[in-house]
Design an enzyme around this catalytic site. Structure first.
Site: not given
Length: 392
Positions: A36, A193, A350, A373
């Site tokens: 990053r 999920k 991720g 996100g």
């Protein structure tokens, strides 16, 4: 594009408040992965080349509005200096006078913006205070753009604003993949999920031509169609929702690709005894841990005919061998097509980055997003406050 870039700004003699994401992993006060940090180097270099003084605003961890010594940005200075090839001045409590007193080409790092509750509350007072420190605002933290905080959204309303190089690259890649893609478009969505990716699936079936569903999510869809998935990870309570998504996809003309054959085992362990069976023939005492070779062949054939690919999540239990085979094979094909200029491939999230790195495919993808996100929310069709603020 509705937002400005560094190319549109006059930065000579200006103090440039630059929101970055340097929330990097550390051990014993040393940065263990500087990805990053390296990604913000072009922005800092360009600001200085245009005669601007970059003042870096960043968060670290989740201090919840309190001063937490372990979450100070001070230990990041050596890693930043190594990446920039220039000294970095760390400032705990910034003031305009102090910043103006520094050399014109100084690089400044301000202490963790989240050490005050005003940051996450997007307090107008903090936004105005931050704005008072600079002349121009540059947001280079796409990964924090889904948060409406004082340093990501509020301050943009008080200063001439633009996207930094990383933000610019991210937005261009995502627009090319989802807003205005070359068709056919394939999306690969995997993971454990369905419940965590409902908005994503709902948005994608209306926008892509083919949707590959893998991982534990695929088991839920198989179960929803009345197929016995044995002891596999599946959200049986999501059956109605899965059927709704299938119906929505059919209505939108989006082909959903589910496993036609699966790799099953009796235990979740590396190199566990396993066999490949048709998707509707999972033994009652076994669990599905990967997609089978027939499914991989179908996925790769779809990729061969595609022009654009969006990838989020693995196709199986990629962390353990041999249940990483489907992910590795599909990723390798996508990477080869991208390298040959036949496919625009954008991936993020991720597990996705980890899976593509493990497959050795990441470097040949067109664009890999480091934003978890924010990348997901963009794919879900949501407005990102940090991006919207740049458009005003």
């Amino acid at each position: 594009m509705a937002w400005k870039t560094l190319d549109d700004m006059d930065l000579a003699g200006k103090t440039v408040l630059t929101r970055v994401d340097i929330n990097v992993p550390m051990e014993n006060g040393v940065v263990t992965d500087d990805t990053r940090i390296r990604r913000i180097v072009p922005t800092v270099a360009d600001i200085r080349a245009k005669g601007g003084k970059p003042v870096l605003l960043a968060h670290f961890g989740r201090p919840k509005g309190q001063f937490v010594p372990e979450m100070s940005l001070a230990p990041l200075v050596p890693a930043l200096e190594a990446a920039f090839g220039a000294p970095v001045t760390f400032v705990e409590r910034p003031s305009r006078e102090a910043l103006d007193a520094l050399p014109a080409d100084a690089i400044v790092l301000v202490e963790n913006t989240r050490f005050t509750p005003m940051e996450e509350a997007n307090d107008p007072q903090m936004a105005q205070f931050l704005a008072s420190l600079g002349d121009v605002y540059c947001n280079d933290a796409f990964s924090a753009a889904h948060r409406a905080h004082a340093s990501t959204e509020g301050v943009a309303h008080h200063l001439p604003s633009c996207a930094g190089r990383l933000m610019e690259a991210e937005l261009k890649a995502l627009e090319a993949a989802l807003s205005n893609p070359v068709r056919p478009v394939v999306a690969v969505v995997g993971g454990a999920k369905v419940s965590t990716k409902l908005d994503l699936l709902g948005n994608l079936v209306a926008k892509v031509d083919h949707l590959v569903i893998g991982g534990g999510m695929a088991n839920t869809f198989l179960a929803a169609q009345g197929i016995d998935v044995g002891k596999s990870l599946a959200e049986h309570e999501m059956a109605d929702t899965a059927r709704e998504i299938l119906a929505k996809a059919e209505a939108a003309g989006c082909e959903i690709i589910l496993p036609v054959d699966v790799v099953v085992a009796r235990e979740f362990a590396a190199n566990a005894a396993n066999e490949t069976v048709p998707a509707d023939a999972c033994p009652a005492d076994a669990m599905i841990l990967d997609a089978g070779p027939e499914t991989v062949a179908r996925i790769t054939a779809t990729l061969e005919a595609a022009k654009t690919l969006i990838w989020n999540g693995p196709l199986g239990a990629f962390e353990i061998e041999p249940f990483d085979a489907a992910t590795n094979a599909a990723a390798a094909r996508a990477a080869a097509l991208s390298k040959a200029g036949k496919l625009v491939s954008v991936a993020g999230g991720g597990d996705t980055v980890a899976a593509l790195n493990k497959a050795g495919a990441a470097e040949d993808f067109t664009y890999i997003s480091t934003a978890g996100g924010a990348f997901l929310e963009w794919m879900e069709g949501k407005v990102l406050p940090g991006v919207a603020a740049l458009e005003n």
